[in-house]
Each structure stands twice: as structure tokens, then as C-alpha cells.
Design an enzyme around this catalytic site. Structure first.
Site, PDB file in Angstrom:
ATOM      1  CE1 TYR A   1      38.229  43.489  36.576  1.00  0.00           C
ATOM      2  CE2 TYR A   1      38.204  45.044  38.402  1.00  0.00           C
ATOM      3  CZ  TYR A   1      38.333  43.758  37.932  1.00  0.00           C
ATOM      4  OH  TYR A   1      38.565  42.735  38.808  1.00  0.00           O
TER       5      TYR A   1
ATOM      6  CG  ASP B   1      42.321  36.433  44.112  1.00  0.00           C
ATOM      7  OD1 ASP B   1      43.117  37.389  44.156  1.00  0.00           O
ATOM      8  OD2 ASP B   1      41.251  36.402  44.743  1.00  0.00           O
TER       9      ASP B   1
HETATM   10  C1  IPM Z   1      42.184  43.142  43.057  1.00  0.00           C
HETATM   11  C2  IPM Z   1      40.838  43.283  43.694  1.00  0.00           C
HETATM   12  C3  IPM Z   1      40.118  44.455  43.022  1.00  0.00           C
HETATM   13  C4  IPM Z   1      39.872  44.059  41.589  1.00  0.00           C
HETATM   14  C5  IPM Z   1      38.840  44.929  43.719  1.00  0.00           C
HETATM   15  C6  IPM Z   1      39.081  45.283  45.165  1.00  0.00           C
HETATM   16  C7  IPM Z   1      38.228  46.081  42.984  1.00  0.00           C
HETATM   17  O1  IPM Z   1      40.124  42.102  43.630  1.00  0.00           O
HETATM   18  O2  IPM Z   1      42.966  44.094  43.112  1.00  0.00           O
HETATM   19  O3  IPM Z   1      42.451  42.070  42.524  1.00  0.00           O
HETATM   20  O4  IPM Z   1      38.883  43.383  41.269  1.00  0.00           O
HETATM   21  O5  IPM Z   1      40.698  44.430  40.749  1.00  0.00           O
HETATM   22 MG    MG Z   2      41.212  40.501  42.835  1.00  0.00          MG
END
Ligand code: IPM
Ligand code: MG
Length: 368
Positions: A141, A253
Site C-alpha cells: 500500500y 473481507d
Molecule cells: C479496507 C478497504 C481499504 C483498503 C480501501 C477503502 C482503501 O478495502 O479498509 O479494507 O484497501 O485498505
Molecule cells: Mg478492504
């Protein structure tokens, strides 16, 4: 002691669910000997509309000064075509980066009342209680270079950089082991040490921290792809999973969806404590901005409200108050209240405000 809280509602259903959270804050200040001073600011798409940037310096200054930040959601189709650095998500990434919120705690909890709502069989998810500890300020990231360049032959070349230092891995490992001590005392560390050198270092450092400081916690190593598979095969084998930023994004997720409660799950993002014990923190429902139902009073406020429970626990050390709020949520679910996203036959369908009304009543009952 007055806690200074910054509310960042953001986009989509963010403002609606944070408004409900504000009502819960009101209940706590009226009933539980807690005082809050709240201010609000813009983040994400709405900040871009107003100020031309998804996060402003003025907002960041307030966030740095706050005892805790309560965040709604960012993003929506309206801003999909913006250049990369202006996208709503960049507002959230700047908060994580500038506040140094390296530890992201994502519980995946299956509420008993919702065990039939999972896409897995109820016996596989009933009682599920996993905590994913995701590294949040490093890895792909934030690694540099991160760029798209032109090649002489007219092609383009895109690079993201996956990078981790010993110190970054040590501090997230410690968070995972410390939290595991308060739960099932088991940590699974997920990486791809078979193909990535960051994974090799990750495994080495996690092992060292474990052996030196946390020999009482059981540590296992798992390749991230296998972890994804085991999560749907037999999720209850896990207690705490510690992993890097990108794997943590994906695995959290997946774990959330297992519970059938993705609209219900909170998260905490914590930084390092300073010399005075002050720790930057941001709390956020893990559901996104859900633009399709925004502004309709349909959103489920529970994830945002449970994020405030995490704030009570981690930022203010008010464990009993946090538990009370979690119990109140369990009670309204057991009583059959459901927003559209978790509606089941025979239950009472309510909107955003009515769900909070029920939670406030449950708080009254449980505390009185
Ligand atoms: C999360 C989201 C974020 C990420 C996005 C909105 C930048 O998917 O908090 O998991 O990828 O970290
Ligand atoms: Mg996410």
C-alpha cells in the site's frame, strides 16, 4: 476527563451510521459518567467536492489532536474516474499513514442470531470468533516506487512495491501476541514465504518475537493462499491471524463474509503509544459506503456502533462500557430486530434510526 472525538462521516451511508453513533455517544455521556467533545470534518469524495482533496491539512490536524477518530466510509461511483491521488480512498490512506495507525484489528464474529445468514453451513460458523490483525501502514500500500512509467516502445509499466522492515514486523507481531493472550492464545501468521522475500523476513521475525517474548502463545505459520482456503473449510481452527497489509485486506473481507454479518463488523486502527500513553486511533465499520442505499434510512448502524464499543475498550479503557454496548446489540438481534441487509423471515424489519432506538432501549434495560 473529557474525550475529544473527531467524527469523519465521509460518503455514502457513512453520515447516516455516524449520526446513529453520535446518539449512542449521547447515551453514554448522559448515563455512564463519560464526557465527549465532538467535532466533525469532511473526508473522501465529499472532501474532494468541497476542498479539491480527499483529505485536507486542516482535517489532518484535527485528527492528530483527537483522542479518537470515528470514521464512516469513503468512495462511490461518482468519484471512480478521478485521478489516483484524488480518489476518496486516498483520504483514508493518508489518515492511516500520517497517524501511524499500523495495527488494524478486524474481529470476525458470528452473532448467534445470524448464524443462518452465512453462505456457509451454520455448524461451520456458529460461535465463530476470529481476530484478524492486519499490518496497516506498510507493504504494497505504501511501498515506493509506486508509479506508472512509459517504456521506449510505447508500452506502460506499473510498479507497486512490497516492502517490510524488521521493526514493522516486530511491532505488529507484538500486537497480535498480546491480543491472543486475552483470547484463545493462538496466533496464525500468514505470508507467502515460498515466493516473497518479505514473507521470508516476516516468518523469521514473527518466530523470533514469539520465542523471546511470547512462548506461552501457540504460534503457527500458514501460507496466505492456504489461509484463504482454510477460512472457508474450517474457520473455527483460527483464533488470531496476523498478516501483512494486502493479505490482511483480502483475508479480512473473506472472514467477515463467513460470519453472515458483514454489515455488522467493526474495526480498530491503532498507532504506537507516545511517552504520555497517548495512542492515535481510528474506528471504522468494515462495510463500505454502500452508495446504492445511501440517504434512504436503510443502512445498518450496528458496525459503526460496535466500532464505538471498540473505541471504549481500546482508547478509553472502559471495558465494561464496551461489553455493555455489545450486549445491547446482541439483545436487539435476539429480540428479532433486523435492518434489510440481515432480514430473515419472521423478524421485525427496521431502518437505521429504529435500529438505534432499539439499541438505546436495550442499553437502558441492561444498565438499569
Ligand atoms: C479496507 C478497504 C481499504 C483498503 C480501501 C477503502 C482503501 O478495502 O479498509 O479494507 O484497501 O485498505
Ligand atoms: Mg478492504
Amino acid at each position: 476527563m473529557t474525550y475529544n472525538i473527531l467524527l469523519l462521516p465521509g460518503d455514502g451511508i457513512g453520515p447516516e451510521v455516524l449520526e446513529e453513533t453520535r446518539r449512542v455517544l449521547g447515551w453514554y455521556s448522559a448515563n455512564r459518567n463519560l464526557a465527549f467533545e465532538t467535532t466533525s470534518d469532511l473526508v473522501g469524495g465529499i472532501s474532494f467536492e468541497t476542498h479539491g482533496a480527499p483529505a485536507t491539512d486542516a482535517m489532518m490536524k484535527k485528527a492528530l489532536a483527537a483522542d479518537a477518530v470515528l470514521f464512516g466510509a469513503v468512495g462511490g461511483p461518482k468519484w471512480d474516474k478521478l485521478p489516483f491521488h484524488q480518489k476518496p480512498e486516498q483520504g483514508l490512506l493518508r489518515l492511516r499513514g500520517d497517524l501511524g495507525l499500523f495495527a488494524n484489528l478486524r474481529p470476525a464474529l458470528c452473532f448467534d442470531a445470524l448464524k443462518d445468514a452465512s453462505s456457509l453451513r451454520p455448524e461451520i460458523v456458529a460461535g465463530l470468533d476470529i481476530l484478524i490483525v492486519r499490518e496497516l501502514t506498510g507493504g504494497v500500500y505504501f511501498g515506493k516506487p509506486k508509479e506508472i512509467t512509459e517504456l521506449p516502445d510505447g508500452q506502460k509499466r506499473a510498479v507497486d512495491t512490497q516492502v517490510y522492515t524488521t521493526g514493522e514486523i516486530e511491532r505488529i507481531a507484538r500486537v497480535a501476541f498480546e491480543l491472543a493472550r486475552l483470547r484463545g492464545k493462538r496466533v496464525a501468521s500468514a505470508e507467502k514465504s515460498n515466493v516473497m522475500v518479505t514473507g521470508v523476513l516476516w516468518r523469521e521475525v514473527v518466530t523470533r518475537v514469539h520465542d523471546k517474548e511470547f512462548p506461552d502463545v501457540a504460534l503457527s505459520h500458514i501460507l496466505a493462499d492456504n489461509c484463504a482456503m482454510q477460512l472457508v473449510r474450517n474457520p473455527k481452527q483460527f483464533d488470531v491471524i496476523v498478516t501483512d497489509n494486502l493479505f490482511g485486506d483480502v483475508l479480512s473481507d473473506e472472514a467477515a463474509q463467513l460470519t453472515g454479518s458483514i454489515g455488522m463488523l467493526p474495526s480498530a486502527s491503532l498507532g504506537a503509544k507516545d511517552a504520555n500513553g497517548r495512542q492515535p486511533s481510528l474506528y471504522e465499520p468494515i462495510h463500505g459506503s454502500a452508495p446504492d442505499i445511501a440517504g434512504k434510512g436503510l443502512a445498518n448502524p450496528i458496525a459503526a456502533i460496535l466500532s464505538f464499543a471498540m473505541c471504549l475498550r481500546y482508547s478509553f479503557g472502559r471495558v465494561d462500557d464496551a461489553t455493555l454496548l455489545e450486549k445491547a446489540v446482541e439483545r436487539v438481534l435476539a429480540d428479532g430486530y433486523r435492518t434489510g441487509d440481515i432480514m430473515q423471515a419472521g423478524m421485525t424489519k427496521v431502518g437505521t434510526t429504529a435500529m438505534t432506538d432499539a439499541i438505546l432501549k436495550a442499553l437502558d434495560k441492561l444498565s438499569g
